[in-house]
Design a protein around this motif. Sequence first.
Motif, PDB file in Angstrom:
ATOM      1  N   ALA A  27       0.870  -1.274   0.059  1.00  0.00           N
ATOM      2  CA  ALA A  27      -0.049  -0.176   0.297  1.00  0.00           C
ATOM      3  C   ALA A  27       0.783   1.417  -0.099  1.00  0.00           C
ATOM      4  O   ALA A  27       0.511   2.340  -0.586  1.00  0.00           O
ATOM      5  N   ALA A  28       2.065   1.199   0.857  1.00  0.00           N
ATOM      6  CA  ALA A  28       2.943   2.394   0.772  1.00  0.00           C
ATOM      7  C   ALA A  28       3.398   2.505  -0.630  1.00  0.00           C
ATOM      8  O   ALA A  28       3.508   3.848  -1.023  1.00  0.00           O
ATOM      9  N   ALA A  50       0.187   9.712   3.862  1.00  0.00           N
ATOM     10  CA  ALA A  50      -0.309   8.548   3.974  1.00  0.00           C
ATOM     11  C   ALA A  50       0.874   7.325   3.700  1.00  0.00           C
ATOM     12  O   ALA A  50       0.959   6.397   4.326  1.00  0.00           O
ATOM     13  N   ALA A  51       1.575   7.493   2.643  1.00  0.00           N
ATOM     14  CA  ALA A  51       2.491   6.586   2.200  1.00  0.00           C
ATOM     15  C   ALA A  51       3.656   6.420   3.213  1.00  0.00           C
ATOM     16  O   ALA A  51       4.116   5.295   3.494  1.00  0.00           O
ATOM     17  N   HIS A  52       3.662   7.438   3.819  1.00  0.00           N
ATOM     18  CA  HIS A  52       5.047   7.607   4.766  1.00  0.00           C
ATOM     19  C   HIS A  52       4.567   6.779   6.070  1.00  0.00           C
ATOM     20  O   HIS A  52       5.154   5.942   6.684  1.00  0.00           O
ATOM     21  N   TRP A  53       3.373   7.069   6.662  1.00  0.00           N
ATOM     22  CA  TRP A  53       2.833   6.277   7.816  1.00  0.00           C
ATOM     23  C   TRP A  53       2.493   4.812   7.622  1.00  0.00           C
ATOM     24  O   TRP A  53       2.837   3.749   8.377  1.00  0.00           O
ATOM     25  N   THR A  54       2.129   4.564   6.298  1.00  0.00           N
ATOM     26  CA  THR A  54       1.712   2.912   6.061  1.00  0.00           C
ATOM     27  C   THR A  54       3.444   2.145   5.926  1.00  0.00           C
ATOM     28  O   THR A  54       3.393   0.981   6.015  1.00  0.00           O
ATOM     29  N   MET A  55       4.316   3.361   5.491  1.00  0.00           N
ATOM     30  CA  MET A  55       5.507   2.433   5.365  1.00  0.00           C
ATOM     31  C   MET A  55       6.023   2.147   6.798  1.00  0.00           C
ATOM     32  O   MET A  55       6.746   1.058   7.112  1.00  0.00           O
ATOM     33  N   GLY A  61       5.391  -3.487  11.435  1.00  0.00           N
ATOM     34  CA  GLY A  61       4.824  -4.981  11.485  1.00  0.00           C
ATOM     35  C   GLY A  61       5.795  -6.091  11.110  1.00  0.00           C
ATOM     36  O   GLY A  61       5.657  -7.269  11.287  1.00  0.00           O
ATOM     37  N   SER A  62       6.886  -5.722  10.303  1.00  0.00           N
ATOM     38  CA  SER A  62       7.670  -6.803   9.693  1.00  0.00           C
ATOM     39  C   SER A  62       8.545  -7.562  11.153  1.00  0.00           C
ATOM     40  O   SER A  62       9.072  -8.565  10.757  1.00  0.00           O
ATOM     41  N   ALA A 101      12.034   2.639   5.395  1.00  0.00           N
ATOM     42  CA  ALA A 101      11.379   3.504   6.532  1.00  0.00           C
ATOM     43  C   ALA A 101      12.288   4.518   6.818  1.00  0.00           C
ATOM     44  O   ALA A 101      11.710   5.561   7.273  1.00  0.00           O
ATOM     45  N   VAL A 102      13.398   4.089   7.423  1.00  0.00           N
ATOM     46  CA  VAL A 102      14.249   5.196   7.992  1.00  0.00           C
ATOM     47  C   VAL A 102      14.704   6.071   6.764  1.00  0.00           C
ATOM     48  O   VAL A 102      14.696   7.354   7.294  1.00  0.00           O
ATOM     49  N   TRP A 103      14.840   5.648   5.637  1.00  0.00           N
ATOM     50  CA  TRP A 103      15.219   6.577   4.649  1.00  0.00           C
ATOM     51  C   TRP A 103      13.972   7.551   4.427  1.00  0.00           C
ATOM     52  O   TRP A 103      14.213   8.789   4.254  1.00  0.00           O
ATOM     53  N   ARG A 104      12.859   7.068   4.475  1.00  0.00           N
ATOM     54  CA  ARG A 104      11.741   7.906   4.033  1.00  0.00           C
ATOM     55  C   ARG A 104      11.477   8.874   5.286  1.00  0.00           C
ATOM     56  O   ARG A 104      11.200  10.165   4.876  1.00  0.00           O
ATOM     57  N   THR A 105      11.741   8.591   6.597  1.00  0.00           N
ATOM     58  CA  THR A 105      11.503   9.314   7.567  1.00  0.00           C
ATOM     59  C   THR A 105      12.837  10.294   7.381  1.00  0.00           C
ATOM     60  O   THR A 105      12.309  11.464   7.881  1.00  0.00           O
TER      61      THR A 105
END
Lengths: 144, 135
Positions: A27-28, A50-55, A61-62, A101-105
């Motif tokens: 979804a992300a 929304a993409a950031h939060w889903t990621m 969750g992983s 996720a770290v990169w996106r943040t």
Amino acid sequence: MTTTDPEPFWTHAHGALVHFPIALVCAAGVLEAAGFALRSRDCMRSLREAAHWTMLLGAAGSVPAVASGLFLTRGRMWGHGALRLHHLFVWPSFGLVVGLAVWRTALGARASDGNRAGYLAVLAVAIVLITFAGYWGGVLLSRP
Amino acid sequence: MTAVLPLTPRAALIAAMVGAAAALGSAYAGARGLQLADARRSHALPSPDRWADPPDDLSAAAQAGGRKLYLRYCAHCHGADATGDEGPDLHDEEVSDRYIARTILKGIPHQMPSFAKKFGAAETRELTAYLRTLD
């Protein structure tokens, strides 16, 4: 179930837990691609958030998904046959999802289009790897 | 949510790599911990697992019997010389005899079937005795 026979519980737990990160990361990817394609529209900001939060949720969750898998295999990170093929895709996927996720943040809203395109490309690779990991996981479950 | 960490693109990439390495490193550490806990637990199994006791008969006859069993039931996965094929190499196993016997009887989830219905205590001991000869 006894302490020396962990398979039944962890098989079910792993099956229950893996679908959240798979769905969230996919979804992300879709939301990120939509935010990139519609970057001149008003909805772009909402899509990216929304993409950031889903990621982030997918990466979070992983962790239980991977942990339950390790409990299931009693700590074996590779194994043999279909399990090895499953793990061959799982470990790069896991590393990529957490790293993304770290990169996106870290990039946040200031990222250039080039950075976003690079992020999207790596995310696409992660989704492909996750798909193959899921395929071989399904092969394992279908065995008697 | 906008930029949470005020990092340059290069620093962000490095942070991502560190994050990925930390995730995989944690998984590896957790896996090793589980393996060690599993190996420790195998040394103190409660009844009825006690019947998978270590072999006390390491005679040539027991080893020969174990080899026959190995060639019949194990060689197609571990190789006739036990150096591994679909299954792993069985030489120089740094685990206890009881651990070997328990693995034979219980199998490994999604990797190796249980042989508890095929082998009794005597066969398990013979097979374990044979595997012990693989140095």
